[in-house]
Design a protein around this motif. Structure first.
Motif, mmCIF file in Angstrom:
data_model
loop_
_atom_site.group_PDB
_atom_site.id
_atom_site.type_symbol
_atom_site.label_atom_id
_atom_site.label_comp_id
_atom_site.label_asym_id
_atom_site.label_seq_id
_atom_site.Cartn_x
_atom_site.Cartn_y
_atom_site.Cartn_z
ATOM 1 N N ARG A 79 0.829 -1.206 0.000
ATOM 2 C CA ARG A 79 0.000 0.000 0.000
ATOM 3 C C ARG A 79 0.866 1.259 0.000
ATOM 4 O O ARG A 79 0.560 2.247 -0.684
ATOM 5 C CB ARG A 79 -0.938 -0.022 1.208
ATOM 6 N N LEU A 82 2.139 1.521 -3.632
ATOM 7 C CA LEU A 82 1.135 1.692 -4.684
ATOM 8 C C LEU A 82 0.179 2.845 -4.427
ATOM 9 O O LEU A 82 -0.581 3.225 -5.320
ATOM 10 C CB LEU A 82 0.333 0.395 -4.850
ATOM 11 N N ALA A 86 -4.929 2.217 -3.891
ATOM 12 C CA ALA A 86 -4.794 0.878 -4.470
ATOM 13 C C ALA A 86 -5.948 -0.014 -4.033
ATOM 14 O O ALA A 86 -6.354 -0.010 -2.870
ATOM 15 C CB ALA A 86 -3.465 0.255 -4.056
ATOM 16 N N GLU A 90 -5.114 -5.155 -6.330
ATOM 17 C CA GLU A 90 -3.791 -4.588 -6.592
ATOM 18 C C GLU A 90 -2.852 -4.842 -5.415
ATOM 19 O O GLU A 90 -1.675 -5.168 -5.610
ATOM 20 C CB GLU A 90 -3.907 -3.090 -6.859
ATOM 21 N N HIS A 111 3.580 2.139 -10.380
ATOM 22 C CA HIS A 111 2.456 3.026 -10.073
ATOM 23 C C HIS A 111 2.588 4.365 -10.786
ATOM 24 O O HIS A 111 1.591 4.985 -11.180
ATOM 25 C CB HIS A 111 2.385 3.235 -8.560
ATOM 26 N N PRO A 116 -4.015 2.880 -13.602
ATOM 27 C CA PRO A 116 -4.646 1.758 -12.904
ATOM 28 C C PRO A 116 -5.725 1.118 -13.767
ATOM 29 O O PRO A 116 -6.244 1.761 -14.679
ATOM 30 C CB PRO A 116 -5.254 2.426 -11.665
ATOM 31 N N THR A 119 -3.152 -4.527 -11.411
ATOM 32 C CA THR A 119 -3.197 -5.930 -10.988
ATOM 33 C C THR A 119 -2.498 -6.858 -11.970
ATOM 34 O O THR A 119 -1.685 -7.704 -11.575
ATOM 35 C CB THR A 119 -4.658 -6.380 -10.803
ATOM 36 N N ARG A 201 -3.653 8.501 -8.647
ATOM 37 C CA ARG A 201 -3.756 8.218 -7.224
ATOM 38 C C ARG A 201 -2.524 8.726 -6.511
ATOM 39 O O ARG A 201 -1.440 8.780 -7.085
ATOM 40 C CB ARG A 201 -3.891 6.711 -7.002
#
Length: 202
Positions: A79, A82, A86, A90, A111, A116, A119, A201
């Motif tokens: 986490r 990413l 996330a 993922e 990232h 996104p 995955t 993100r």
């Protein structure tokens, strides 16, 4: 208000009836890990599933607790690399990539260069390592393809590398040859069609 929400989250984890399959001491320790993960904003379900998997396999309590704690740490690492946005898939794919040998920096780089979801890219990285490709070679390959490749392109790349390895090619060499060929194809095709802008993100 915030305290009330946190208390509810803890109660939900503590009351999960699926953990009743564990012996009392193991259940208490697993519940504590799940509670801490929830409070840290990490998904609880993968931790619960890991505990249940251990119970199904007849693993002793201490081993189950160790596995759940390790997964909680790895989810936190994934986490952090990413980003807070996330998804659970993922994060789980990120954990698989980390355990395959990818560094948190590789996840962070992925990232930063790929839209996104991540995955499939993370899963392909882990699968390449499982096929015998050195972790650093797998990371370089996926990062090279990630900016332009579709998920289907990454899957085909992985299959091509696996075929070459099955035919006797050294894993690192097979990966290098295939990634160069794939990059040439993607560059010749140009950038992907424009789509709706998605917020990056954090």
């Amino acid at each position: 208000m915030i305290l009330a929400v946190l208390l509810i989250a803890v109660q939900v984890a503590a009351q999960d009836p699926r953990l009743d399959r564990l012996d009392p001491d193991t259940r208490a320790q697993v519940t504590a890990v799940v509670d801490s993960a929830r409070l840290a904003g990490l998904p609880a379900e993968p931790l619960i599933q890991r505990a249940l998997e251990g119970a199904t396999k007849g693993a002793p309590g201490p081993r189950i607790v160790t596995a759940v704690r390790r997964l909680s740490v790895d989810l936190g690492t994934a986490r952090a690399a990413l980003g807070d946005g996330a998804s659970v898939p993922e994060l789980e794919a990120g954990v698989a990539a980390l355990r395959a040998g990818a560094t948190p920096q590789v996840l962070a780089n992925l990232h930063s260069v790929r839209r996104p979801p991540l995955t499939m890219a993370l899963s392909v990285l882990a699968d390449l390592v499982a096929s015998g490709v050195p972790a650093d070679s797998a990371a370089v390959a996926v990062l090279a393809l990630a900016p332009k490749a579709r998920d289907a392109d990454l899957v085909e790349f992985r299959r091509a590398v696996e075929r070459d390895i099955a035919l006797g090619a050294p894993p690192a060499a097979a990966t290098s040859i295939r990634v160069n060929a794939g990059a040439d194809v993607l560059n010749a095709a140009g950038p992907p069609p424009p789509g709706p802008a998605l917020p990056r993100r954090p």
